[in-house]
Design a protein around this motif. Structure first.
Motif, PDB file in Angstrom:
ATOM      1  N   ALA A  16      -5.231   5.655   4.806  1.00  0.00           N
ATOM      2  CA  ALA A  16      -6.384   6.523   5.067  1.00  0.00           C
ATOM      3  C   ALA A  16      -7.426   5.687   5.813  1.00  0.00           C
ATOM      4  O   ALA A  16      -7.514   4.472   5.611  1.00  0.00           O
ATOM      5  N   SER A  17      -8.207   6.343   6.654  1.00  0.00           N
ATOM      6  CA  SER A  17      -9.161   5.576   7.477  1.00  0.00           C
ATOM      7  C   SER A  17     -10.204   4.875   6.604  1.00  0.00           C
ATOM      8  O   SER A  17     -10.761   3.851   6.991  1.00  0.00           O
ATOM      9  N   ASP A  18     -10.444   5.416   5.397  1.00  0.00           N
ATOM     10  CA  ASP A  18     -11.451   4.807   4.532  1.00  0.00           C
ATOM     11  C   ASP A  18     -10.828   3.988   3.387  1.00  0.00           C
ATOM     12  O   ASP A  18     -11.480   3.714   2.387  1.00  0.00           O
ATOM     13  N   ALA A  19      -9.556   3.580   3.558  1.00  0.00           N
ATOM     14  CA  ALA A  19      -8.914   2.768   2.507  1.00  0.00           C
ATOM     15  C   ALA A  19      -9.205   1.283   2.715  1.00  0.00           C
ATOM     16  O   ALA A  19      -9.339   0.826   3.852  1.00  0.00           O
ATOM     17  N   THR A  20      -9.290   0.545   1.619  1.00  0.00           N
ATOM     18  CA  THR A  20      -9.398  -0.918   1.675  1.00  0.00           C
ATOM     19  C   THR A  20      -7.986  -1.476   1.684  1.00  0.00           C
ATOM     20  O   THR A  20      -7.186  -1.157   0.789  1.00  0.00           O
ATOM     21  N   GLU A  21      -7.663  -2.280   2.690  1.00  0.00           N
ATOM     22  CA  GLU A  21      -6.295  -2.802   2.777  1.00  0.00           C
ATOM     23  C   GLU A  21      -6.184  -4.129   2.026  1.00  0.00           C
ATOM     24  O   GLU A  21      -7.053  -4.986   2.143  1.00  0.00           O
ATOM     25  N   ILE A  22      -5.122  -4.253   1.234  1.00  0.00           N
ATOM     26  CA  ILE A  22      -4.852  -5.515   0.538  1.00  0.00           C
ATOM     27  C   ILE A  22      -3.441  -5.961   0.923  1.00  0.00           C
ATOM     28  O   ILE A  22      -2.466  -5.274   0.599  1.00  0.00           O
ATOM     29  N   ASP A  23      -3.343  -7.065   1.636  1.00  0.00           N
ATOM     30  CA  ASP A  23      -2.037  -7.615   2.021  1.00  0.00           C
ATOM     31  C   ASP A  23      -1.646  -8.636   0.953  1.00  0.00           C
ATOM     32  O   ASP A  23      -2.298  -9.676   0.804  1.00  0.00           O
ATOM     33  N   THR A  24      -0.592  -8.326   0.197  1.00  0.00           N
ATOM     34  CA  THR A  24      -0.221  -9.182  -0.934  1.00  0.00           C
ATOM     35  C   THR A  24       0.804 -10.262  -0.562  1.00  0.00           C
ATOM     36  O   THR A  24       1.263 -10.980  -1.449  1.00  0.00           O
ATOM     37  N   SER A  25       1.130 -10.386   0.742  1.00  0.00           N
ATOM     38  CA  SER A  25       2.182 -11.347   1.147  1.00  0.00           C
ATOM     39  C   SER A  25       1.945 -12.730   0.567  1.00  0.00           C
ATOM     40  O   SER A  25       2.871 -13.374   0.078  1.00  0.00           O
TER      41      SER A  25
END
Ligand code: DC
Length: 203
Positions: free
Chosen positions: A173-182
């Protein structure tokens, strides 16, 4: 009070672990919406029609212990492209989201389609290789006979199908906070998620 947390992302990115930890932290209820599609997928493997199975789904169907197999995951991703299957599952998910006391829902289209007005939205990702490695270790631990190559192929096939389908594709979603767990430990990923949700809380 109702407070809705939407957590979306591709297979094996850590959504399940993060969602359970966020729900526990805030005392919210948690729904793994992938289980709905897995339950429908499992019924199609037994010869049932996907749309009929989705329309007849009961909460007890989600308690089936055999929903976590790679075969059921692929079947889930296949039934998830069918618009009538998806629409049959909307009401259950929205009803869960509307409960008093707060709810965390994780899936693919929670922040975009099911709960576009969610109070907090997270998009949890990781590289396909990291996700496949985690899923491989999980499956081996449960006694499944799989290779790393097969698991990576399965993850990539599911990603492609989930991202490219016409109805409610997997997208942040355009208002989501992205968390990259790599490159995050479970503790770091959970801390990032809790902080992002806390930031959206009133007061
Ligand atoms: O999260 P999971 O791996 O258990 O999901 C299994 C499949 O179900 C996934 O490949 C796509 C589908 N799914 C979906 O289309 N929408 C959701 N909200 C959750 C899952």
């Amino acid at each position: 009070m109702s407070f809705v947390v939407a957590i979306d992302g591709p297979a094996a990115a850590g959504k399940g672990t993060i969602s359970k930890a966020v729900a526990r932290h805030f005392g919210f209820a948690h729904l793994d919406t992938g289980l709905l599609y897995r339950a429908v997928g499992a019924k199609t493997l037994l010869g049932r029609d996907a749309v009929e199975a989705a329309q007849a789904l009961t909460p007890e169907d989600l308690e089936d212990n055999d929903l976590r197999t790679p075969e059921v995951a692929q079947a889930a991703s296949q039934v998830a492209v069918i618009a009538d299957v998806r629409s049959a599952l909307v009401a259950f998910q929205r009803h869960f989201a509307g409960r008093d006391g707060g709810a965390v829902l994780d899936g693919r289209d929670i922040g975009t389609v099911i709960c576009p007005d969610a109070d907090a939205k997270l998009f949890v990702t990781a590289s396909a290789e990291r996700r496949a490695e985690r899923r491989y270790l999980e499956l081996i631990e449960k006694g499944h006979d799989v290779t790393r190559g097969q698991v990576l192929e399965d993850v990539v096939a599911r990603d492609t199908r989930d991202r490219e389908r016409a109805t409610a594709p997997l997208i942040a979603a355009s208002d989501a906070t992205e968390i990259d767990t790599s490159d995050l430990s479970i503790e770091q990923a959970v801390a990032a998620a809790v902080a992002a949700v806390s930031a959206k809380m009133p007061g």
